[in-house]
Design a protein around this motif. Sequence first.
Motif, PDB file in Angstrom:
ATOM      1  N   SER A 100       0.870  -1.177   0.000  1.00 13.79           N
ATOM      2  CA  SER A 100       0.000   0.000   0.000  1.00 13.79           C
ATOM      3  C   SER A 100       0.911   1.233   0.000  1.00 13.79           C
ATOM      4  N   ASP A 101       0.336   2.413   0.051  1.00 14.60           N
ATOM      5  CA  ASP A 101       1.151   3.633   0.020  1.00 14.60           C
ATOM      6  C   ASP A 101       2.026   3.780   1.260  1.00 14.60           C
ATOM      7  N   THR A 102       1.611   3.162   2.335  1.00 12.89           N
ATOM      8  CA  THR A 102       2.314   3.395   3.603  1.00 12.89           C
ATOM      9  C   THR A 102       2.932   2.150   4.203  1.00 12.89           C
ATOM     10  N   LYS A 103       2.611   0.993   3.639  1.00 16.18           N
ATOM     11  CA  LYS A 103       3.013  -0.247   4.290  1.00 16.18           C
ATOM     12  C   LYS A 103       3.282  -1.338   3.252  1.00 16.18           C
ATOM     13  N   VAL A 104       4.269  -2.172   3.556  1.00 14.39           N
ATOM     14  CA  VAL A 104       4.550  -3.313   2.689  1.00 14.39           C
ATOM     15  C   VAL A 104       4.648  -4.556   3.557  1.00 14.39           C
ATOM     16  N   LEU A 105       3.839  -5.560   3.242  1.00 14.29           N
ATOM     17  CA  LEU A 105       3.884  -6.826   3.971  1.00 14.29           C
ATOM     18  C   LEU A 105       4.563  -7.872   3.096  1.00 14.29           C
ATOM     19  N   VAL A 106       5.481  -8.594   3.688  1.00 13.31           N
ATOM     20  CA  VAL A 106       6.217  -9.633   2.964  1.00 13.31           C
ATOM     21  C   VAL A 106       5.843 -10.975   3.567  1.00 13.31           C
ATOM     22  N   GLY A 107       5.415 -11.914   2.717  1.00  8.84           N
ATOM     23  CA  GLY A 107       4.927 -13.189   3.240  1.00  8.84           C
ATOM     24  C   GLY A 107       3.503 -13.006   3.729  1.00  8.84           C
ATOM     25  N   PHE A 108       2.943 -14.041   4.323  1.00  7.48           N
ATOM     26  CA  PHE A 108       1.558 -13.954   4.777  1.00  7.48           C
ATOM     27  C   PHE A 108       1.460 -14.236   6.267  1.00  7.48           C
ATOM     28  N   LYS A 109       1.190 -13.179   7.020  1.00  4.32           N
ATOM     29  CA  LYS A 109       0.870 -13.343   8.439  1.00  4.32           C
ATOM     30  C   LYS A 109      -0.541 -12.828   8.628  1.00  4.32           C
TER      31      LYS A 109
END
Length: 124
Positions: A100-109
């Motif tokens: 997203s514009d403010t956050k990056v999630l790597v993998g799936f939690k």
Amino acid sequence: DLMQFIEYPKCSTCIKARKYLEAKNVTFIDRHIHVDTPTADELKRWIPLSGLTVEQFFNTSGKVYRDNNYKEKLKIMSYDEKIKALSENGMLIKRPLLVSDTKVLVGFKESAYEEIAREMNHES
């Protein structure tokens, strides 16, 4: 802006993550990590947003990582070399990525995804 869900469609973790997003009615742009691989510029922008190191973006359980002995290579590669390696081979990147514009999630939690789903549903 719509979030990007960057995945390898055959990856079981990606399938789980995608089903989760769909179940929570989160709208996203779907992007195939190997066909439309993140660019060096994107990675340089996303890594700080993820709160992770560049090394944590590597898919350590992947074939490309193992076959090319990245475990040892990463110890001597520069930051830019690491970025270049990731941007040149989507299979080296840990997946899925949710951007997203403010956050990056790597993998799936699930807990992290749940938080994002809540935020997205509040905005709309």
